[in-house]
Write a protein that holds these residues in place. Structure first.
Motif, PDB file in Angstrom:
ATOM      1  N   SER A   3       0.844  -1.187   0.000  1.00  0.00           N
ATOM      2  CA  SER A   3       0.000   0.000   0.000  1.00  0.00           C
ATOM      3  C   SER A   3       0.877   1.232   0.000  1.00  0.00           C
ATOM      4  O   SER A   3       1.951   1.251   0.594  1.00  0.00           O
ATOM      5  N   ILE A   4       0.395   2.300  -0.617  1.00  0.00           N
ATOM      6  CA  ILE A   4       1.159   3.544  -0.575  1.00  0.00           C
ATOM      7  C   ILE A   4       1.259   4.043   0.857  1.00  0.00           C
ATOM      8  O   ILE A   4       2.202   4.742   1.212  1.00  0.00           O
ATOM      9  N   PHE A   5       0.335   3.664   1.714  1.00  0.00           N
ATOM     10  CA  PHE A   5       0.381   4.123   3.087  1.00  0.00           C
ATOM     11  C   PHE A   5       1.479   3.457   3.894  1.00  0.00           C
ATOM     12  O   PHE A   5       1.847   3.930   4.960  1.00  0.00           O
ATOM     13  N   HIS A   6       2.006   2.358   3.373  1.00  0.00           N
ATOM     14  CA  HIS A   6       3.144   1.709   4.031  1.00  0.00           C
ATOM     15  C   HIS A   6       4.355   2.622   4.025  1.00  0.00           C
ATOM     16  O   HIS A   6       5.235   2.530   4.872  1.00  0.00           O
ATOM     17  N   LYS A  60      -0.018  21.343  -7.141  1.00  0.00           N
ATOM     18  CA  LYS A  60       1.044  20.972  -8.092  1.00  0.00           C
ATOM     19  C   LYS A  60       2.080  22.079  -8.312  1.00  0.00           C
ATOM     20  O   LYS A  60       2.554  22.293  -9.435  1.00  0.00           O
ATOM     21  N   ASP A  61       2.463  22.761  -7.227  1.00  0.00           N
ATOM     22  CA  ASP A  61       3.478  23.807  -7.349  1.00  0.00           C
ATOM     23  C   ASP A  61       4.858  23.322  -6.931  1.00  0.00           C
ATOM     24  O   ASP A  61       5.813  24.102  -6.874  1.00  0.00           O
ATOM     25  N   GLY A  62       4.968  22.026  -6.601  1.00  0.00           N
ATOM     26  CA  GLY A  62       6.260  21.474  -6.228  1.00  0.00           C
ATOM     27  C   GLY A  62       6.557  21.521  -4.746  1.00  0.00           C
ATOM     28  O   GLY A  62       7.657  21.141  -4.329  1.00  0.00           O
ATOM     29  N   TYR A  63       5.586  21.963  -3.941  1.00  0.00           N
ATOM     30  CA  TYR A  63       5.756  22.038  -2.497  1.00  0.00           C
ATOM     31  C   TYR A  63       4.501  21.518  -1.800  1.00  0.00           C
ATOM     32  O   TYR A  63       3.399  21.583  -2.343  1.00  0.00           O
ATOM     33  N   ILE A  64       4.668  21.032  -0.583  1.00  0.00           N
ATOM     34  CA  ILE A  64       3.529  20.701   0.279  1.00  0.00           C
ATOM     35  C   ILE A  64       3.487  21.750   1.385  1.00  0.00           C
ATOM     36  O   ILE A  64       4.444  21.878   2.150  1.00  0.00           O
ATOM     37  N   ASN A  65       2.390  22.506   1.439  1.00  0.00           N
ATOM     38  CA  ASN A  65       2.248  23.472   2.527  1.00  0.00           C
ATOM     39  C   ASN A  65       1.284  22.934   3.580  1.00  0.00           C
ATOM     40  O   ASN A  65       0.666  21.883   3.401  1.00  0.00           O
ATOM     41  N   LYS A  66       1.158  23.649   4.683  1.00  0.00           N
ATOM     42  CA  LYS A  66       0.350  23.154   5.794  1.00  0.00           C
ATOM     43  C   LYS A  66      -1.127  23.051   5.435  1.00  0.00           C
ATOM     44  O   LYS A  66      -1.837  22.157   5.916  1.00  0.00           O
ATOM     45  N   GLU A  67      -1.606  23.973   4.599  1.00  0.00           N
ATOM     46  CA  GLU A  67      -3.013  23.928   4.207  1.00  0.00           C
ATOM     47  C   GLU A  67      -3.304  22.668   3.398  1.00  0.00           C
ATOM     48  O   GLU A  67      -4.338  22.004   3.612  1.00  0.00           O
ATOM     49  N   ASN A  74       3.327  13.773  -4.928  1.00  0.00           N
ATOM     50  CA  ASN A  74       2.453  14.385  -5.930  1.00  0.00           C
ATOM     51  C   ASN A  74       0.995  14.370  -5.466  1.00  0.00           C
ATOM     52  O   ASN A  74       0.244  15.316  -5.720  1.00  0.00           O
ATOM     53  N   LEU A  75       0.607  13.315  -4.773  1.00  0.00           N
ATOM     54  CA  LEU A  75      -0.749  13.225  -4.225  1.00  0.00           C
ATOM     55  C   LEU A  75      -0.974  14.331  -3.200  1.00  0.00           C
ATOM     56  O   LEU A  75      -2.032  14.981  -3.190  1.00  0.00           O
ATOM     57  N   TYR A  76      -0.001  14.577  -2.336  1.00  0.00           N
ATOM     58  CA  TYR A  76      -0.128  15.581  -1.281  1.00  0.00           C
ATOM     59  C   TYR A  76       0.011  17.007  -1.812  1.00  0.00           C
ATOM     60  O   TYR A  76      -0.521  17.939  -1.214  1.00  0.00           O
ATOM     61  N   ASP A  77       0.748  17.161  -2.897  1.00  0.00           N
ATOM     62  CA  ASP A  77       0.957  18.489  -3.495  1.00  0.00           C
ATOM     63  C   ASP A  77      -0.287  18.831  -4.319  1.00  0.00           C
ATOM     64  O   ASP A  77      -0.292  18.733  -5.546  1.00  0.00           O
ATOM     65  N   ILE A  78      -1.319  19.264  -3.656  1.00  0.00           N
ATOM     66  CA  ILE A  78      -2.632  19.431  -4.285  1.00  0.00           C
ATOM     67  C   ILE A  78      -2.601  20.435  -5.428  1.00  0.00           C
ATOM     68  O   ILE A  78      -3.187  20.203  -6.489  1.00  0.00           O
ATOM     69  N   TYR A  86     -11.034  12.289  -0.236  1.00  0.00           N
ATOM     70  CA  TYR A  86      -9.767  11.600  -0.472  1.00  0.00           C
ATOM     71  C   TYR A  86      -9.744  10.994  -1.865  1.00  0.00           C
ATOM     72  O   TYR A  86      -8.714  11.024  -2.553  1.00  0.00           O
ATOM     73  N   ALA A  87     -10.883  10.453  -2.300  1.00  0.00           N
ATOM     74  CA  ALA A  87     -10.971   9.903  -3.655  1.00  0.00           C
ATOM     75  C   ALA A  87     -10.739  10.995  -4.695  1.00  0.00           C
ATOM     76  O   ALA A  87     -10.157  10.736  -5.757  1.00  0.00           O
ATOM     77  N   HIS A  88     -11.176  12.206  -4.389  1.00  0.00           N
ATOM     78  CA  HIS A  88     -10.942  13.343  -5.290  1.00  0.00           C
ATOM     79  C   HIS A  88      -9.448  13.603  -5.454  1.00  0.00           C
ATOM     80  O   HIS A  88      -8.956  13.767  -6.579  1.00  0.00           O
ATOM     81  N   TYR A  89      -8.720  13.613  -4.342  1.00  0.00           N
ATOM     82  CA  TYR A  89      -7.277  13.851  -4.406  1.00  0.00           C
ATOM     83  C   TYR A  89      -6.576  12.677  -5.107  1.00  0.00           C
ATOM     84  O   TYR A  89      -5.637  12.883  -5.901  1.00  0.00           O
ATOM     85  N   LEU A  90      -7.031  11.470  -4.823  1.00  0.00           N
ATOM     86  CA  LEU A  90      -6.434  10.295  -5.449  1.00  0.00           C
ATOM     87  C   LEU A  90      -6.681  10.295  -6.956  1.00  0.00           C
ATOM     88  O   LEU A  90      -5.779   9.996  -7.749  1.00  0.00           O
ATOM     89  N   PHE A  91      -7.893  10.662  -7.351  1.00  0.00           N
ATOM     90  CA  PHE A  91      -8.222  10.735  -8.776  1.00  0.00           C
ATOM     91  C   PHE A  91      -7.322  11.750  -9.487  1.00  0.00           C
ATOM     92  O   PHE A  91      -6.822  11.492 -10.583  1.00  0.00           O
TER      93      PHE A  91
END
Length: 221
Positions: free
Chosen positions: A4-7, A153-160, A147-151, A105-110
């Motif tokens: 799983s990716i969660f692993h 798609k700017d190349g960074y994950i911020n707190k929001e 990439n999943l977390y970088d909603i 979550y399915a939206h972000y995964l899609f």
């Protein structure tokens, strides 16, 4: 072994309680059920259909030609048009989380599967992602998860962005979790995530920081 990716997620998102195992198992089933189907069907039948571009997909993924044929047939059976839209994807994903709301979550995964960002996932998109999630290297899985977390798609994950992801995970888990989640649990997880990941303390997590931190955690396990 199904992966799983969660692993490969940071420890900050992994609760030590029983609910983590249940959610991880369900997501793992969703992502790897087709792998089980491949093995079963390859034993029972010979697949004759060969989709166009099969050789190219075989070169680009970790699937064999016969596995791709089985995947393509299953994909076409579920989606005769040859593409999956977000609504259909959400309906399929929701079946694995009947006690929660998996839509966000399915939206972000899609969106992670929809590499062209055109609102639909083709077989090529699906099988490329599935190849990484089931048979990719640790580095490939981490890049995909980033990439999943970088909603945006700017190349960074911020707190929001991280808060949106964590809230979506909690919504997916549902109200009937044990132990009962505290109201501020999502924010606490985000804070721990950034304490571990944001190496230079600039308020965002880069891909390099994400991979480095995850590999540090993996080394300690």
């Amino acid at each position: 072994m199904h992966i799983s990716i969660f692993h490969f997620l940071p420890v900050s998102l992994k609760s030590p309680c029983k609910r983590r195992a249940k959610v991880t198992t369900k997501i793992n089933i969703f992502l790897s059920s087709l792998s089980d189907k491949i093995e079963d069907e390859l034993e029972m039948t010979t697949v004759c259909h060969r989709p166009e571009g099969l050789e190219q997909l075989e070169a680009q993924t970790n699937f064999t030609k016969r596995e791709l044929q089985v995947l393509y047939r299953g994909f076409k059976n579920e989606c005769p048009s040859g593409v999956v839209n977000e609504e259909t994807f959400k309906q399929i994903y929701a079946q694995f989380f009947p006690h929660g709301d998996a839509s966000m979550y399915a939206h972000y995964l899609f969106n992670a599967f929809d590499t062209a960002q055109n609102g639909s996932v083709k077989f090529e998109d699906f099988v490329m992602a599935l190849s990484i999630l089931l048979r990719g290297t640790v580095h490939e899985k981490l890049r995909w998860t980033f990439n999943l977390y970088d909603i945006n798609k700017d190349g960074y994950i911020n707190k929001e962005e991280m808060m949106d992801i964590v809230k979506a995970i909690y919504d997916m888990m549902g109200k009937y979790t044990y132990p009962v989640l505290k109201e501020d649990a999502p924010r606490q997880h985000v804070e721990v995530f950034f304490q571990k990941m944001d190496k230079n303390k600039d308020g965002v997590v880069t891909l390099d920081e994400f991979i480095e931190s995850c590999q540090e955690v993996r080394t300690k396990l």
